[in-house]
Design a protein around this motif. Sequence first.
Motif, PDB file in Angstrom:
ATOM      1  N   VAL A 140       0.834  -1.204   0.000  1.00 55.74           N
ATOM      2  CA  VAL A 140       0.000   0.000   0.000  1.00 55.74           C
ATOM      3  C   VAL A 140       0.868   1.254   0.000  1.00 55.74           C
ATOM      4  CG1 VAL A 140      -1.662   1.344   1.344  1.00 55.74           C
ATOM      5  CG2 VAL A 140      -1.953  -1.133   1.124  1.00 55.74           C
ATOM      6  N   ALA A 141       1.904   1.262   0.846  1.00 59.01           N
ATOM      7  CA  ALA A 141       2.718   2.470   1.023  1.00 59.01           C
ATOM      8  C   ALA A 141       3.701   2.704  -0.120  1.00 59.01           C
ATOM      9  CB  ALA A 141       3.481   2.395   2.344  1.00 59.01           C
ATOM     10  N   ALA A 142       4.168   1.636  -0.752  1.00 58.59           N
ATOM     11  CA  ALA A 142       5.254   1.764  -1.738  1.00 58.59           C
ATOM     12  C   ALA A 142       4.858   2.554  -2.975  1.00 58.59           C
ATOM     13  CB  ALA A 142       5.742   0.377  -2.156  1.00 58.59           C
ATOM     14  N   HIS A 143       3.578   2.722  -3.230  1.00 52.89           N
ATOM     15  CA  HIS A 143       3.152   3.471  -4.413  1.00 52.89           C
ATOM     16  C   HIS A 143       3.244   4.982  -4.204  1.00 52.89           C
ATOM     17  CE1 HIS A 143       1.872   0.007  -6.716  1.00 52.89           C
ATOM     18  NE2 HIS A 143       1.210  -0.448  -5.673  1.00 52.89           N
ATOM     19  N   GLU A 144       3.358   5.416  -2.951  1.00 55.26           N
ATOM     20  CA  GLU A 144       3.439   6.852  -2.680  1.00 55.26           C
ATOM     21  C   GLU A 144       4.726   7.257  -1.956  1.00 55.26           C
ATOM     22  OE1 GLU A 144      -0.025   8.692  -0.970  1.00 55.26           O
ATOM     23  OE2 GLU A 144      -1.374   7.195  -1.834  1.00 55.26           O
ATOM     24  N   VAL A 145       5.397   6.294  -1.345  1.00 59.47           N
ATOM     25  CA  VAL A 145       6.602   6.597  -0.556  1.00 59.47           C
ATOM     26  C   VAL A 145       7.758   5.763  -1.087  1.00 59.47           C
ATOM     27  CG1 VAL A 145       7.618   6.660   1.751  1.00 59.47           C
ATOM     28  CG2 VAL A 145       5.163   7.067   1.463  1.00 59.47           C
ATOM     29  N   ALA A 146       8.886   6.407  -1.385  1.00 59.72           N
ATOM     30  CA  ALA A 146      10.062   5.710  -1.908  1.00 59.72           C
ATOM     31  C   ALA A 146      10.613   4.742  -0.863  1.00 59.72           C
ATOM     32  CB  ALA A 146      11.133   6.713  -2.300  1.00 59.72           C
ATOM     33  N   PRO A 147      11.160   3.597  -1.289  1.00 59.04           N
ATOM     34  CA  PRO A 147      11.627   2.572  -0.355  1.00 59.04           C
ATOM     35  C   PRO A 147      12.548   3.073   0.763  1.00 59.04           C
ATOM     36  CG  PRO A 147      11.605   1.687  -2.560  1.00 59.04           C
ATOM     37  CD  PRO A 147      11.263   3.142  -2.689  1.00 59.04           C
ATOM     38  N   PRO A 148      13.598   3.885   0.478  1.00 62.96           N
ATOM     39  CA  PRO A 148      14.468   4.307   1.591  1.00 62.96           C
ATOM     40  C   PRO A 148      13.732   5.111   2.661  1.00 62.96           C
ATOM     41  CG  PRO A 148      15.546   4.691  -0.519  1.00 62.96           C
ATOM     42  CD  PRO A 148      14.118   4.355  -0.818  1.00 62.96           C
ATOM     43  N   PHE A 149      12.826   5.981   2.248  1.00 58.30           N
ATOM     44  CA  PHE A 149      12.072   6.788   3.210  1.00 58.30           C
ATOM     45  C   PHE A 149      11.091   5.913   3.989  1.00 58.30           C
ATOM     46  CE2 PHE A 149       8.998   9.956   4.667  1.00 58.30           C
ATOM     47  CZ  PHE A 149       9.838  10.974   5.095  1.00 58.30           C
ATOM     48  N   LEU A 150      10.436   5.001   3.295  1.00 54.35           N
ATOM     49  CA  LEU A 150       9.490   4.091   3.939  1.00 54.35           C
ATOM     50  C   LEU A 150      10.182   3.242   5.006  1.00 54.35           C
ATOM     51  CD1 LEU A 150       6.843   2.500   4.229  1.00 54.35           C
ATOM     52  CD2 LEU A 150       7.481   1.195   2.183  1.00 54.35           C
ATOM     53  N   ILE A 151      11.335   2.701   4.671  1.00 54.67           N
ATOM     54  CA  ILE A 151      12.021   1.814   5.620  1.00 54.67           C
ATOM     55  C   ILE A 151      12.634   2.607   6.766  1.00 54.67           C
ATOM     56  CG2 ILE A 151      13.847   0.096   5.874  1.00 54.67           C
ATOM     57  CD1 ILE A 151      11.218  -0.714   4.341  1.00 54.67           C
ATOM     58  N   ALA A 152      13.077   3.830   6.519  1.00 62.02           N
ATOM     59  CA  ALA A 152      13.561   4.667   7.617  1.00 62.02           C
ATOM     60  C   ALA A 152      12.458   4.889   8.654  1.00 62.02           C
ATOM     61  CB  ALA A 152      14.070   6.005   7.080  1.00 62.02           C
ATOM     62  N   LEU A 153      11.257   5.147   8.171  1.00 59.94           N
ATOM     63  CA  LEU A 153      10.126   5.317   9.081  1.00 59.94           C
ATOM     64  C   LEU A 153       9.794   4.001   9.783  1.00 59.94           C
ATOM     65  CD1 LEU A 153       7.756   7.563   6.924  1.00 59.94           C
ATOM     66  CD2 LEU A 153       9.190   8.258   8.854  1.00 59.94           C
ATOM     67  N   ARG A 154       9.862   2.910   9.047  1.00 58.03           N
ATOM     68  CA  ARG A 154       9.538   1.607   9.640  1.00 58.03           C
ATOM     69  C   ARG A 154      10.485   1.264  10.785  1.00 58.03           C
ATOM     70  NH1 ARG A 154       9.094  -4.460   6.772  1.00 58.03           N
ATOM     71  NH2 ARG A 154       8.832  -5.559   8.766  1.00 58.03           N
ATOM     72  N   VAL A 155      11.785   1.333  10.524  1.00 56.90           N
ATOM     73  CA  VAL A 155      12.736   0.952  11.570  1.00 56.90           C
ATOM     74  C   VAL A 155      12.754   1.978  12.700  1.00 56.90           C
ATOM     75  CG1 VAL A 155      14.153  -0.421  10.000  1.00 56.90           C
ATOM     76  CG2 VAL A 155      14.706   2.003  10.346  1.00 56.90           C
ATOM     77  N   GLY A 156      12.516   3.245  12.362  1.00 53.18           N
ATOM     78  CA  GLY A 156      12.485   4.271  13.396  1.00 53.18           C
ATOM     79  C   GLY A 156      11.336   4.062  14.364  1.00 53.18           C
ATOM     80  N   LEU A 157      10.139   3.786  13.846  1.00 62.22           N
ATOM     81  CA  LEU A 157       8.988   3.538  14.705  1.00 62.22           C
ATOM     82  C   LEU A 157       9.182   2.275  15.542  1.00 62.22           C
ATOM     83  CD1 LEU A 157       6.105   4.421  12.217  1.00 62.22           C
ATOM     84  CD2 LEU A 157       6.729   5.677  14.296  1.00 62.22           C
ATOM     85  N   GLY A 158       9.720   1.228  14.909  1.00 60.42           N
ATOM     86  CA  GLY A 158       9.977  -0.005  15.645  1.00 60.42           C
ATOM     87  C   GLY A 158      10.989   0.189  16.751  1.00 60.42           C
ATOM     88  N   ALA A 159      12.055   0.940  16.470  1.00 63.84           N
ATOM     89  CA  ALA A 159      13.092   1.194  17.472  1.00 63.84           C
ATOM     90  C   ALA A 159      12.546   2.007  18.641  1.00 63.84           C
ATOM     91  CB  ALA A 159      14.274   1.906  16.824  1.00 63.84           C
ATOM     92  N   LEU A 160      11.700   3.006  18.349  1.00 63.92           N
ATOM     93  CA  LEU A 160      11.119   3.815  19.418  1.00 63.92           C
ATOM     94  C   LEU A 160      10.234   2.977  20.331  1.00 63.92           C
ATOM     95  CD1 LEU A 160      10.195   7.103  17.515  1.00 63.92           C
ATOM     96  CD2 LEU A 160      11.991   6.793  19.238  1.00 63.92           C
ATOM     97  N   LEU A 161       9.474   2.065  19.753  1.00 62.58           N
ATOM     98  CA  LEU A 161       8.645   1.191  20.580  1.00 62.58           C
ATOM     99  C   LEU A 161       9.506   0.321  21.484  1.00 62.58           C
ATOM    100  CD1 LEU A 161       5.870   0.045  21.338  1.00 62.58           C
ATOM    101  CD2 LEU A 161       6.146  -1.611  19.492  1.00 62.58           C
TER     102      LEU A 161
END
Length: 294
Positions: free
Chosen positions: A22-43
């Motif tokens: 769903v996200a990959a069509h609007e958000v480039a992979p490096p930005f998407l994964i930065a958000l993914r790992v950042g949110l996971g790390a904060l949790l």
Amino acid sequence: MNLSKLIVLAAIWGSSFLFMRVAAHEVAPPFLIALRVGLGALLLVAVALWQRKALDIRAHWKHFLILGLLNTAVPFTLFAFAAQTLPASLMSILNATAPIFGTVISVVWLRTAMTWKSGLGLVLGIAGVAILVGLDTATVSPGILLAVGAGLAAGFLYGLASVYAKQAKSVDGFSNAHGSLWAACLFMFPVAPFYAPAVAVSVPVIWSIVAVGILCSGIAYLLYFNLIDQIGAAPTLSVGFLIPVFGVLWGALILHEPIGLQTVLGGAVVLVGTALITGFNPLAMIRRKPVSIS
């Protein structure tokens, strides 16, 4: 109870391909994964503070960097790239090739013996991927081979990381998850600003990013390592056989992806090959008693 946790974990990780699709069509992979790992790390840092679990970065920083690169930053980005082209169902099946690559790497790197079961599993794994790529009509689109290659490269890196982890200095599971996510942040954050969306993203994409970060990275890691404590590492790894089931299911139910005969056949062949390589036995997993933790 543990079987229920395993099914829930598989359902969560199977949904990660849906959210990235769903996200990959609007958000480039490096930005998407930065958000993914950042949110996971904060949790995980919140959980670490709550449980008063210190992360010994000074002693294990090299280990965390290797895991963060091989097991998180690069494979996550490769799957995010593949999500721009491939259906969630196919990505979840490609993810199951990791043990196959791990076996090949172990034979080459550690000089382990290749048994007839491993050899047959390797052949079946290759055949299953060939069926998926060559025959599945849902995969016929521009860039399909490159996207499939990215998914297979991610599986290769997962396999490489698993072989590395067996040889590395022992570190507890929670610290591995926590440290590797922050290490992945170090790799992704400097690159992410160059791929920031030029326009505001849609609400479904925002929720998909939150879900893949907090649910599929943070909460899933907590559940994963809880299962390792309860039933041991080997039975917990069997979650890899359930992830494609949920990946295909979520893709069909939510994204209305077609499930062709080739998808079912190719996926089944890949999973049988992986089962032969890993020696997966569902009955042994169900009968296994919880591991006592001193």
